[in-house]
Design an enzyme around this catalytic site. Structure first.
Site, PDB file in Angstrom:
ATOM      1  N   GLY A  80     -15.983   8.051  -3.523  1.00 11.75           N
ATOM      2  CA  GLY A  80     -17.310   7.744  -3.015  1.00 11.75           C
ATOM      3  C   GLY A  80     -18.375   8.130  -4.025  1.00 11.75           C
ATOM      4  O   GLY A  80     -18.360   9.234  -4.573  1.00 11.75           O
ATOM      5  N   GLY A 151      -9.510   0.299   2.989  1.00 13.75           N
ATOM      6  CA  GLY A 151      -9.370   0.216   1.547  1.00 13.75           C
ATOM      7  C   GLY A 151      -8.135   0.981   1.118  1.00 13.75           C
ATOM      8  O   GLY A 151      -7.152   1.087   1.856  1.00 13.75           O
ATOM      9  N   ILE A 153      -7.674   4.198   0.739  1.00  8.16           N
ATOM     10  CA  ILE A 153      -7.369   5.377   1.559  1.00  8.16           C
ATOM     11  C   ILE A 153      -6.833   4.959   2.918  1.00  8.16           C
ATOM     12  O   ILE A 153      -5.858   5.525   3.425  1.00  8.16           O
ATOM     13  CB  ILE A 153      -8.608   6.273   1.701  1.00  8.16           C
ATOM     14  CG1 ILE A 153      -8.995   6.866   0.342  1.00  8.16           C
ATOM     15  CG2 ILE A 153      -8.348   7.396   2.698  1.00  8.16           C
ATOM     16  CD1 ILE A 153     -10.267   7.678   0.362  1.00  8.16           C
ATOM     17  N   ARG A 173     -14.511  -4.793   6.223  1.00  7.47           N
ATOM     18  CA  ARG A 173     -15.690  -5.660   6.227  1.00  7.47           C
ATOM     19  C   ARG A 173     -15.308  -7.121   6.413  1.00  7.47           C
ATOM     20  O   ARG A 173     -15.966  -7.863   7.138  1.00  7.47           O
ATOM     21  CB  ARG A 173     -16.468  -5.487   4.919  1.00  7.47           C
ATOM     22  CG  ARG A 173     -17.761  -6.292   4.860  1.00  7.47           C
ATOM     23  CD  ARG A 173     -18.387  -6.260   3.488  1.00  7.47           C
ATOM     24  NE  ARG A 173     -18.536  -4.909   2.978  1.00  7.47           N
ATOM     25  CZ  ARG A 173     -18.902  -4.604   1.741  1.00  7.47           C
ATOM     26  NH1 ARG A 173     -19.149  -5.587   0.881  1.00  7.47           N
ATOM     27  NH2 ARG A 173     -19.023  -3.362   1.347  1.00  7.47           N
ATOM     28  N   ARG A 176      -8.581 -10.262   6.262  1.00  5.64           N
ATOM     29  CA  ARG A 176      -7.602 -10.580   5.232  1.00  5.64           C
ATOM     30  C   ARG A 176      -6.214 -10.197   5.743  1.00  5.64           C
ATOM     31  O   ARG A 176      -6.071  -9.639   6.816  1.00  5.64           O
ATOM     32  CB  ARG A 176      -7.910  -9.850   3.923  1.00  5.64           C
ATOM     33  CG  ARG A 176      -7.792  -8.343   3.972  1.00  5.64           C
ATOM     34  CD  ARG A 176      -8.133  -7.740   2.610  1.00  5.64           C
ATOM     35  NE  ARG A 176      -7.835  -6.321   2.522  1.00  5.64           N
ATOM     36  CZ  ARG A 176      -8.641  -5.350   2.909  1.00  5.64           C
ATOM     37  NH1 ARG A 176      -9.833  -5.658   3.423  1.00  5.64           N
ATOM     38  NH2 ARG A 176      -8.282  -4.092   2.797  1.00  5.64           N
ATOM     39  N   ARG A 232     -17.286   9.623   5.218  1.00  2.00           N
ATOM     40  CA  ARG A 232     -18.581  10.246   4.997  1.00  2.00           C
ATOM     41  C   ARG A 232     -19.190  10.586   6.357  1.00  2.00           C
ATOM     42  O   ARG A 232     -19.127   9.799   7.298  1.00  2.00           O
ATOM     43  CB  ARG A 232     -19.519   9.319   4.210  1.00  2.00           C
ATOM     44  CG  ARG A 232     -19.181   9.186   2.729  1.00  2.00           C
ATOM     45  CD  ARG A 232     -19.449  10.489   1.997  1.00  2.00           C
ATOM     46  NE  ARG A 232     -19.257  10.406   0.553  1.00  2.00           N
ATOM     47  CZ  ARG A 232     -18.137  10.735  -0.082  1.00  2.00           C
ATOM     48  NH1 ARG A 232     -17.093  11.137   0.619  1.00  2.00           N
ATOM     49  NH2 ARG A 232     -18.062  10.657  -1.395  1.00  2.00           N
ATOM     50  N   ASP A 255     -13.504  16.037   8.792  1.00  2.00           N
ATOM     51  CA  ASP A 255     -13.523  16.673   7.476  1.00  2.00           C
ATOM     52  C   ASP A 255     -14.890  16.527   6.834  1.00  2.00           C
ATOM     53  O   ASP A 255     -15.200  17.221   5.870  1.00  2.00           O
ATOM     54  CB  ASP A 255     -12.452  16.062   6.560  1.00  2.00           C
ATOM     55  CG  ASP A 255     -12.347  16.798   5.231  1.00  2.00           C
ATOM     56  OD1 ASP A 255     -12.143  18.026   5.252  1.00  2.00           O
ATOM     57  OD2 ASP A 255     -12.481  16.145   4.176  1.00  2.00           O
ATOM     58  N   HIS A 279     -14.857  19.466   4.300  1.00  2.00           N
ATOM     59  CA  HIS A 279     -14.753  18.438   3.265  1.00  2.00           C
ATOM     60  C   HIS A 279     -13.669  18.822   2.259  1.00  2.00           C
ATOM     61  O   HIS A 279     -13.898  18.856   1.046  1.00  2.00           O
ATOM     62  CB  HIS A 279     -16.097  18.234   2.559  1.00  2.00           C
ATOM     63  CG  HIS A 279     -16.227  16.860   1.954  1.00  2.00           C
ATOM     64  ND1 HIS A 279     -17.419  16.198   1.879  1.00  2.00           N
ATOM     65  CD2 HIS A 279     -15.308  16.029   1.405  1.00  2.00           C
ATOM     66  CE1 HIS A 279     -17.251  15.015   1.294  1.00  2.00           C
ATOM     67  NE2 HIS A 279     -15.963  14.890   1.004  1.00  2.00           N
TER      68      HIS A 279
END
Length: 317
Positions: A80, A151, A153, A173, A176, A232, A255, A279
């Protein structure tokens, strides 16, 4: 991208020594600064073209960027880069650390998922009180897990929960087909949420994802559902999540939080059915060898005049 002509002074600014990287390309030199101690002196910065910003980058590291007149590539050691993007100088190529953190972050996501489902914090408290507490607890088997943000992760999380005999829903997003099954578009999220026993968030923070998991999204989750966030903190509306946790309807394993670091006295610390880690998902023994391998490969590409990998922002030229 072609590398610039050789110039006086180090062309690389790295948080690792050349020896740790197994050496540098012939004719290249590096200044070493890991973000602690005294930063490199001003005159030594003029020739720097490639800067690997320290993983736990500080205000000092950000302030260094405008003082690198020859900078062409900025390599992050995080996946990120939302905190870094506003500080990237014009014309500089920004690369992230895809390939470094996926395994550790996915491990931590599964750890939080299992610990929260099996109510391990309750067992720890019972052990400390020397109490033998028995009873049935939820299992991951036969549950439905929704991976929001599919993605690298998200795919790594699925690879690790696949043996647990659970059903997986994948949302990203755009629609697929992945090697493990269909990835649903974000627009179908409202229809999928009621099916989920647990939602694992691995989303980056962008204008689109900030506050995405709001009161309306949380309300569509079934009673007793678990929210796991290793992406996040600001992807989740903290006040909306707190309302659900206080009501006892949902549980959370976080986290990342908003705000972060979570200050003493914040209500998330004492919210019921909430497990918090600081985190810590990516800071494991796997980080350093994978970071070294990435930097070694990126420096080699740049020295050879080849485009770097993991480009997030493309510089001019």
């Amino acid at each position: 991208m072609s590398a610039a002509k050789p110039s006086a002074g180090p062309r690389l600014l790295l948080p690792f020594t050349p020896a740790e990287l197994g050496g540098l390309p012939e004719g290249w030199s590096a200044a070493v600064w890991d973000g602690t101690g005294e930063e490199p002196a001003g005159p030594r910065l003029a020739a720097v073209e490639f800067f690997v910003i320290p993983y736990t980058f500080t205000r000092t590291a950000l302030d260094l960027l405008p003082r690198l007149p020859g900078l062409r590539v900025l390599q992050s050691l995080s996946i990120g880069v939302d905190d870094l993007l506003p500080h990237v100088p014009p014309g500089v190529t920004l690369c992230n650390a895809t390939g470094v953190h996926e395994a550790s972050t996915a491990e931590h996501a599964v750890t939080l998922l299992l610990a929260a489902l099996r109510r391990i914090p309750d067992l720890v408290r019972a052990q400390q009180a020397q109490q033998w507490v028995t009873g049935f607890r939820p299992a991951l088997a036969d549950r439905t897990v929704l991976l929001l943000g599919y993605g690298a992760i998200g795919a790594a999380v699925e690879a690790r929960i696949a043996p647990f005999e659970c059903r997986v829903l994948r949302v990203a997003r755009t629609e697929r087909q992945s090697p493990r099954g269909p990835v649903q578009p974000l627009g179908r999220l409202p229809l999928l949420l009621p099916q989920a026993d647990a939602v694992v968030l691995t989303l980056p923070l962008t204008a689109e994802t900030r506050g995405l998991v709001d009161a309306a999204v949380l309300a569509r989750l079934k009673d007793g559902a678990l929210v796991v966030n290793v992406g996040r903190g600001a992807v989740v509306d903290t006040d909306a999540l707190l309302a659900e946790l206080r009501s006892g309807r949902l549980a959370a394993a976080l986290d990342v939080t908003d705000p972060e670091p979570l200050p003493p006295g914040h209500p998330l610390w004492t919210a019921p059915n909430t497990l918090i880690s600081p985190h810590a998902a990516a800071t494991t023994s796997a980080f350093r060898p994978r970071a070294l391998a990435l930097v070694r490969a990126q420096v080699s590409r740049y020295a050879a005049g080849d485009p770097p990998a993991n480009v997030i922002v493309t510089g001019a030229g």
